[in-house]
Design an enzyme around this catalytic site. Structure first.
Site, PDB file in Angstrom:
ATOM      1  N   ASP A   2      53.599  59.610 -25.303  1.00  0.00           N
ATOM      2  CA  ASP A   2      54.498  58.453 -25.297  1.00  0.00           C
ATOM      3  C   ASP A   2      54.935  58.109 -26.724  1.00  0.00           C
ATOM      4  O   ASP A   2      54.939  56.949 -27.112  1.00  0.00           O
ATOM      5  CB  ASP A   2      53.779  57.266 -24.634  1.00  0.00           C
ATOM      6  CG  ASP A   2      54.748  56.161 -24.202  1.00  0.00           C
ATOM      7  OD1 ASP A   2      55.956  56.450 -24.054  1.00  0.00           O
ATOM      8  OD2 ASP A   2      54.300  55.017 -24.016  1.00  0.00           O
TER       9      ASP A   2
ATOM     10  N   LEU B 262      51.667  39.386 -31.242  1.00  0.00           N
ATOM     11  CA  LEU B 262      52.565  40.353 -31.885  1.00  0.00           C
ATOM     12  C   LEU B 262      53.524  40.984 -30.882  1.00  0.00           C
ATOM     13  O   LEU B 262      54.560  41.501 -31.252  1.00  0.00           O
ATOM     14  CB  LEU B 262      51.752  41.453 -32.582  1.00  0.00           C
ATOM     15  CG  LEU B 262      50.836  40.999 -33.722  1.00  0.00           C
ATOM     16  CD1 LEU B 262      49.986  42.154 -34.218  1.00  0.00           C
ATOM     17  CD2 LEU B 262      51.645  40.411 -34.869  1.00  0.00           C
ATOM     18  N   GLY B 263      53.139  40.995 -29.605  1.00  0.00           N
ATOM     19  CA  GLY B 263      54.046  41.600 -28.626  1.00  0.00           C
ATOM     20  C   GLY B 263      53.335  42.022 -27.360  1.00  0.00           C
ATOM     21  O   GLY B 263      52.104  41.973 -27.266  1.00  0.00           O
ATOM     22  N   ASN B 264      54.148  42.430 -26.388  1.00  0.00           N
ATOM     23  CA  ASN B 264      53.615  42.962 -25.136  1.00  0.00           C
ATOM     24  C   ASN B 264      53.930  44.438 -25.064  1.00  0.00           C
ATOM     25  O   ASN B 264      55.067  44.832 -25.298  1.00  0.00           O
ATOM     26  CB  ASN B 264      54.284  42.277 -23.933  1.00  0.00           C
ATOM     27  CG  ASN B 264      53.793  40.857 -23.777  1.00  0.00           C
ATOM     28  OD1 ASN B 264      52.603  40.602 -23.884  1.00  0.00           O
ATOM     29  ND2 ASN B 264      54.716  39.939 -23.545  1.00  0.00           N
ATOM     30  N   GLY B 265      52.939  45.248 -24.729  1.00  0.00           N
ATOM     31  CA  GLY B 265      53.177  46.674 -24.563  1.00  0.00           C
ATOM     32  C   GLY B 265      53.145  47.031 -23.087  1.00  0.00           C
ATOM     33  O   GLY B 265      53.105  46.161 -22.222  1.00  0.00           O
ATOM     34  N   THR B 266      53.160  48.320 -22.817  1.00  0.00           N
ATOM     35  CA  THR B 266      53.111  48.798 -21.437  1.00  0.00           C
ATOM     36  C   THR B 266      51.835  48.343 -20.759  1.00  0.00           C
ATOM     37  O   THR B 266      51.816  48.012 -19.589  1.00  0.00           O
ATOM     38  CB  THR B 266      53.142  50.348 -21.426  1.00  0.00           C
ATOM     39  OG1 THR B 266      54.164  50.772 -22.310  1.00  0.00           O
ATOM     40  CG2 THR B 266      53.422  50.879 -20.041  1.00  0.00           C
TER      41      THR B 266
ATOM     42  N   THR C  31      48.696  43.072 -24.092  1.00  0.00           N
ATOM     43  CA  THR C  31      49.266  42.071 -24.998  1.00  0.00           C
ATOM     44  C   THR C  31      48.573  42.257 -26.342  1.00  0.00           C
ATOM     45  O   THR C  31      47.352  42.447 -26.385  1.00  0.00           O
ATOM     46  CB  THR C  31      48.976  40.656 -24.471  1.00  0.00           C
ATOM     47  OG1 THR C  31      49.371  40.615 -23.096  1.00  0.00           O
ATOM     48  CG2 THR C  31      49.764  39.617 -25.239  1.00  0.00           C
ATOM     49  N   VAL C  32      49.354  42.217 -27.411  1.00  0.00           N
ATOM     50  CA  VAL C  32      48.786  42.489 -28.732  1.00  0.00           C
ATOM     51  C   VAL C  32      48.833  41.229 -29.596  1.00  0.00           C
ATOM     52  O   VAL C  32      49.854  40.546 -29.662  1.00  0.00           O
ATOM     53  CB  VAL C  32      49.568  43.616 -29.449  1.00  0.00           C
ATOM     54  CG1 VAL C  32      48.831  44.055 -30.704  1.00  0.00           C
ATOM     55  CG2 VAL C  32      49.756  44.803 -28.520  1.00  0.00           C
TER      56      VAL C  32
END
EC number: 2.7.11.22
Length: 305
Positions: A133, A13-17, A20-21
């Protein structure tokens, strides 16, 4: 505690801070989940503070906070198993863009999302937890229009990276002026500032203060909100990154800044509410609980906790 074999990993689904999701499937229950994988430093393993913060998050049960179901701890990674949400506020707003023109949301929807954001935030603040955040990317939305706060406590568990990488510069846009000027006395008011930035962005479809570094970020804030001084904000001049040579500017009319970008008239209650969130002096910002009792939300009062 679950084991990773209980979950089938589906698409990324994506990379966060921090992580990885992936979308995942709980093979036992057939329920979709979000799997957030945090790679661990092989030397240091998992910081105990991270584990502590994360176990706190499991206790945060509220309809406007993304549920953390479980934590799976293996040698080289930590997998956080979250409730799966269909969308986030950033993607939702992007989907309304026409050509290259950002479009804000209808004001009744803005109000509904802002109400839910503050409900979730008030619950966390009552539990002495800051988000630190908040941004449209971690406000998650499901198909029923429910909005939930994601990534709670992660900023504290893993630390916010100081050197903001280009992809992470977004976080700057929602960062309070006191934090940008080096204040170390964080309180719940830093989240309230972020809520104000998010509210303005929902109205217009564009970020209110899209800076590229700390200095530019402050300049954009002061250009609209005016330059702080000791009479408006006692002790501002003592903050580590206060610049005494900054050009003094009066505040602009926030309604005139926002109104050209939305077709609906912005009424006095809404503008008063937004000003209550975007106070330069952190002590003057509304609390989440006060915000929920503002006249702008009058029609929601009977639902209030």
């Amino acid at each position: 505690m679950s084991s990773s074999s209980q979950f089938k990993q589906l698409e990324k689904l994506g990379n966060g801070t921090y992580a990885t999701v992936y979308k995942g499937l709980n093979k036992t229950t057939g329920v979709y989940v979000a799997l957030k994988e945090v790679k661990l430093d092989s030397e240091e393993g998992t910081p105990s503070t991270a584990i502590r913060e994360i176990s706190l998050m499991k206790e945060l049960k509220h309809e406007n906070i993304v549920r953390l179901y479980d934590v799976i701890h293996t040698e080289n990674k930590l997998t956080l198993v979250f409730e799966f949400m269909d969308n986030d506020l950033k993607k939702y707003m992007d989907s309304r863009t026409v050509g290259n023109t950002p479009r804000g949301l209808e004001l009744n929807l803005v109000k509904y999302f802002q109400w839910q954001l503050l409900q979730g935030l008030a619950f966390c603040h009552e539990n002495k937890i800051l988000h630190r955040d908040l941004k449209p990317q971690n406000l998650l939305i499901n198909k029923r229009g429910q909005l939930k706060l994601g990534d709670f406590g992660l900023a504290r568990a893993f630390g916010i990276p100081v050197n903001t990488f280009s992809s992470e510069v977004v976080t700057l846009w929602y960062r309070a002026p006191d934090v940008l000027m080096g204040s170390r006395t964080y309180s719940t008011s830093i989240d309230i500032w972020s809520c104000g930035c998010i509210l303005a962005e929902m109205i217009t479809g564009k970020p209110l203060f899209p800076g590229t570094n700390d200095e530019e970020q402050l300049k954009l804030i002061f250009d609209i909100m005016g330059t702080p001084n000791e009479s408006l904000w006692p002790s501002v001049t003592k903050l580590p990154k206060y610049n005494p040579n900054i050009q003094q500017r009066p505040p602009r009319d926030l309604r005139q800044v926002l109104q050209p970008h939305t077709k609906e008239p912005l009424d006095g209650n809404l503008m008063d509410f937004l000003h209550g969130l975007l106070q330069l002096n952190p002590d003057m910002r509304l609390s989440a609980k006060q915000a929920l009792h503002h006249p702008w939300f009058a029609e929601y009062y009977h639902h209030a906790s």
